[in-house]
Design a protein around this motif. Sequence first.
Motif, PDB file in Angstrom:
ATOM      1  N   ILE A 145      -0.441  17.817   4.414  1.00  0.00           N
ATOM      2  CA  ILE A 145       0.211  16.619   4.964  1.00  0.00           C
ATOM      3  C   ILE A 145       1.585  16.506   4.258  1.00  0.00           C
ATOM      4  O   ILE A 145       2.437  16.248   5.103  1.00  0.00           O
ATOM      5  N   GLU A 146       1.523  17.019   3.145  1.00  0.00           N
ATOM      6  CA  GLU A 146       2.996  16.731   2.319  1.00  0.00           C
ATOM      7  C   GLU A 146       4.064  17.718   2.741  1.00  0.00           C
ATOM      8  O   GLU A 146       5.136  17.647   2.424  1.00  0.00           O
ATOM      9  N   ARG A 147       3.801  18.675   3.492  1.00  0.00           N
ATOM     10  CA  ARG A 147       4.649  19.557   3.947  1.00  0.00           C
ATOM     11  C   ARG A 147       5.628  18.767   5.035  1.00  0.00           C
ATOM     12  O   ARG A 147       6.784  19.249   5.684  1.00  0.00           O
ATOM     13  N   ILE A 148       5.074  17.816   5.716  1.00  0.00           N
ATOM     14  CA  ILE A 148       5.490  16.984   6.894  1.00  0.00           C
ATOM     15  C   ILE A 148       6.266  15.737   6.344  1.00  0.00           C
ATOM     16  O   ILE A 148       7.222  15.571   6.815  1.00  0.00           O
ATOM     17  N   GLY A 149       5.478  15.297   5.298  1.00  0.00           N
ATOM     18  CA  GLY A 149       6.422  13.900   4.907  1.00  0.00           C
ATOM     19  C   GLY A 149       5.777  13.543   3.439  1.00  0.00           C
ATOM     20  O   GLY A 149       4.726  14.194   2.763  1.00  0.00           O
ATOM     21  N   ARG A 150       6.012  12.418   3.206  1.00  0.00           N
ATOM     22  CA  ARG A 150       5.594  11.558   1.733  1.00  0.00           C
ATOM     23  C   ARG A 150       4.450  10.861   1.939  1.00  0.00           C
ATOM     24  O   ARG A 150       4.659   9.931   2.815  1.00  0.00           O
ATOM     25  N   ILE A 151       3.402  10.988   1.321  1.00  0.00           N
ATOM     26  CA  ILE A 151       2.208  10.135   1.524  1.00  0.00           C
ATOM     27  C   ILE A 151       2.430   8.678   0.977  1.00  0.00           C
ATOM     28  O   ILE A 151       2.855   8.778  -0.343  1.00  0.00           O
ATOM     29  N   GLN A 152       2.443   7.622   1.400  1.00  0.00           N
ATOM     30  CA  GLN A 152       2.552   6.522   0.807  1.00  0.00           C
ATOM     31  C   GLN A 152       1.334   5.849   0.653  1.00  0.00           C
ATOM     32  O   GLN A 152       1.105   4.610  -0.163  1.00  0.00           O
ATOM     33  N   HIS A 153       0.453   6.087   1.630  1.00  0.00           N
ATOM     34  CA  HIS A 153      -1.003   5.196   1.307  1.00  0.00           C
ATOM     35  C   HIS A 153      -1.975   6.079   1.913  1.00  0.00           C
ATOM     36  O   HIS A 153      -2.048   6.921   2.821  1.00  0.00           O
ATOM     37  N   ILE A 154      -3.511   6.212   1.194  1.00  0.00           N
ATOM     38  CA  ILE A 154      -4.381   6.752   1.536  1.00  0.00           C
ATOM     39  C   ILE A 154      -5.793   6.111   1.064  1.00  0.00           C
ATOM     40  O   ILE A 154      -5.972   5.905  -0.065  1.00  0.00           O
ATOM     41  N   PRO A 156     -10.032   5.125   2.571  1.00  0.00           N
ATOM     42  CA  PRO A 156     -11.173   5.393   3.593  1.00  0.00           C
ATOM     43  C   PRO A 156     -11.239   3.895   4.242  1.00  0.00           C
ATOM     44  O   PRO A 156     -10.701   3.003   3.930  1.00  0.00           O
ATOM     45  N   CYS A 157     -11.690   4.180   5.646  1.00  0.00           N
ATOM     46  CA  CYS A 157     -11.490   2.674   6.221  1.00  0.00           C
ATOM     47  C   CYS A 157     -12.699   2.802   7.494  1.00  0.00           C
ATOM     48  O   CYS A 157     -12.788   3.994   7.947  1.00  0.00           O
ATOM     49  N   ILE A 167      -4.154   7.252   6.422  1.00  0.00           N
ATOM     50  CA  ILE A 167      -2.856   7.740   5.680  1.00  0.00           C
ATOM     51  C   ILE A 167      -1.716   7.109   6.509  1.00  0.00           C
ATOM     52  O   ILE A 167      -1.686   7.309   7.418  1.00  0.00           O
ATOM     53  N   ILE A 168      -0.821   6.684   5.410  1.00  0.00           N
ATOM     54  CA  ILE A 168       0.517   6.545   5.967  1.00  0.00           C
ATOM     55  C   ILE A 168       1.459   7.166   5.381  1.00  0.00           C
ATOM     56  O   ILE A 168       1.615   7.722   4.137  1.00  0.00           O
ATOM     57  N   LEU A 169       2.123   8.254   6.440  1.00  0.00           N
ATOM     58  CA  LEU A 169       3.031   9.026   5.820  1.00  0.00           C
ATOM     59  C   LEU A 169       4.625   8.695   6.247  1.00  0.00           C
ATOM     60  O   LEU A 169       4.848   8.055   7.424  1.00  0.00           O
ATOM     61  N   ALA A 170       5.471   8.865   5.502  1.00  0.00           N
ATOM     62  CA  ALA A 170       6.967   8.739   5.496  1.00  0.00           C
ATOM     63  C   ALA A 170       7.555  10.088   6.026  1.00  0.00           C
ATOM     64  O   ALA A 170       7.488  10.714   5.247  1.00  0.00           O
ATOM     65  N   VAL A 171       8.153  10.012   7.116  1.00  0.00           N
ATOM     66  CA  VAL A 171       8.779  11.296   7.573  1.00  0.00           C
ATOM     67  C   VAL A 171      10.333  10.554   7.904  1.00  0.00           C
ATOM     68  O   VAL A 171      10.686   9.649   7.897  1.00  0.00           O
ATOM     69  N   PRO A 172      11.130  11.795   8.008  1.00  0.00           N
ATOM     70  CA  PRO A 172      12.460  11.443   8.436  1.00  0.00           C
ATOM     71  C   PRO A 172      12.631  10.310   9.533  1.00  0.00           C
ATOM     72  O   PRO A 172      13.733   9.556   9.324  1.00  0.00           O
ATOM     73  N   GLN A 173      12.192  10.425  10.483  1.00  0.00           N
ATOM     74  CA  GLN A 173      12.390   9.606  11.673  1.00  0.00           C
ATOM     75  C   GLN A 173      11.680   8.251  11.531  1.00  0.00           C
ATOM     76  O   GLN A 173      11.660   7.477  12.300  1.00  0.00           O
ATOM     77  N   GLY A 174      10.752   7.862  10.233  1.00  0.00           N
ATOM     78  CA  GLY A 174      10.112   6.703   9.914  1.00  0.00           C
ATOM     79  C   GLY A 174       8.732   6.906   9.783  1.00  0.00           C
ATOM     80  O   GLY A 174       8.486   7.844   8.954  1.00  0.00           O
ATOM     81  N   LYS A 175       8.042   5.858   9.848  1.00  0.00           N
ATOM     82  CA  LYS A 175       6.571   5.724   9.564  1.00  0.00           C
ATOM     83  C   LYS A 175       5.485   6.464  10.545  1.00  0.00           C
ATOM     84  O   LYS A 175       5.855   6.136  11.773  1.00  0.00           O
ATOM     85  N   VAL A 176       4.673   7.267  10.046  1.00  0.00           N
ATOM     86  CA  VAL A 176       3.490   7.932  10.855  1.00  0.00           C
ATOM     87  C   VAL A 176       2.089   7.488  10.299  1.00  0.00           C
ATOM     88  O   VAL A 176       1.992   7.497   9.170  1.00  0.00           O
ATOM     89  N   VAL A 207      -7.891  14.491  13.780  1.00  0.00           N
ATOM     90  CA  VAL A 207      -6.916  13.602  13.278  1.00  0.00           C
ATOM     91  C   VAL A 207      -6.064  12.840  14.608  1.00  0.00           C
ATOM     92  O   VAL A 207      -5.789  13.403  15.528  1.00  0.00           O
ATOM     93  N   GLY A 208      -6.127  11.719  14.148  1.00  0.00           N
ATOM     94  CA  GLY A 208      -5.325  10.720  15.290  1.00  0.00           C
ATOM     95  C   GLY A 208      -4.034  10.359  14.633  1.00  0.00           C
ATOM     96  O   GLY A 208      -3.916  10.125  13.378  1.00  0.00           O
ATOM     97  N   ILE A 209      -2.825  10.570  15.402  1.00  0.00           N
ATOM     98  CA  ILE A 209      -1.425  10.501  15.040  1.00  0.00           C
ATOM     99  C   ILE A 209      -0.834   9.283  15.827  1.00  0.00           C
ATOM    100  O   ILE A 209      -0.956   9.357  16.962  1.00  0.00           O
ATOM    101  N   VAL A 210      -0.276   8.194  15.171  1.00  0.00           N
ATOM    102  CA  VAL A 210       0.223   7.226  15.595  1.00  0.00           C
ATOM    103  C   VAL A 210       1.766   7.004  15.162  1.00  0.00           C
ATOM    104  O   VAL A 210       1.750   6.889  13.944  1.00  0.00           O
TER     105      VAL A 210
END
Length: 226
Positions: A145-154, A156-157, A167-176, A207-210
Amino acid sequence: MSCLQYRRALLAGTGETQAMRVHRLQCASCTQSMREHREMEVDLRRAFEVPIPAGFEDQLLQAVRRLEGLPVPVMSSRRRFLAAASVAAAVAGAGLLLWRDREDPVALACIQFVMRDEAKSLMLGAMPRAEAARVLADTLPLERIERIGRIQHIAPCPFNGGTAHHIILAVPQGKVTLLVMPVPAAGGVSAREGLHARVVALRVGSVGIVAGDADVVNSVAGALRG
């Protein structure tokens, strides 16, 4: 006005108010939503402008009446046109409903989670990194996952009748947002309220990606598959 309020008002179809316009002019994401909304309206209008072949309305109405065992009346040109237009509108409406039925339910559930439950997950706090690395080692390792962006939150839910890892991931284009599920999924897409989602099958689970941009979602999906 928030982005969510803007997009809900846009989908309500009441037109853009002054408050909406002020927000849109300051928000690139909502500007894109307005552009896509207008393009969809143009496409729908074009879909209803398909010309009816000569004689089609007569043949269609006569076939329906024969199936019902009714005599086939002689109709005026105006009545034939109005009847055929009604049939065409009904067929087009049914086609739109069928198109919506093809929307992937798991991908839609991912969007609904982001809209309704993501804030609650953040308030409950994150899990320790070491524990997350151990739990996700077989499904989606953190290093991948960290090859794509920075993990901000992880954490269970509860999700879709089971438990996923949010998981909330910060990528150059914004939040994923990622929702890592232990169960396999066929994969599919959805788009609602200015959000785009894609479900990707993994070697173990899915995995679901939003995100707010379909291109970003597809880019992350491709990276996670690789």
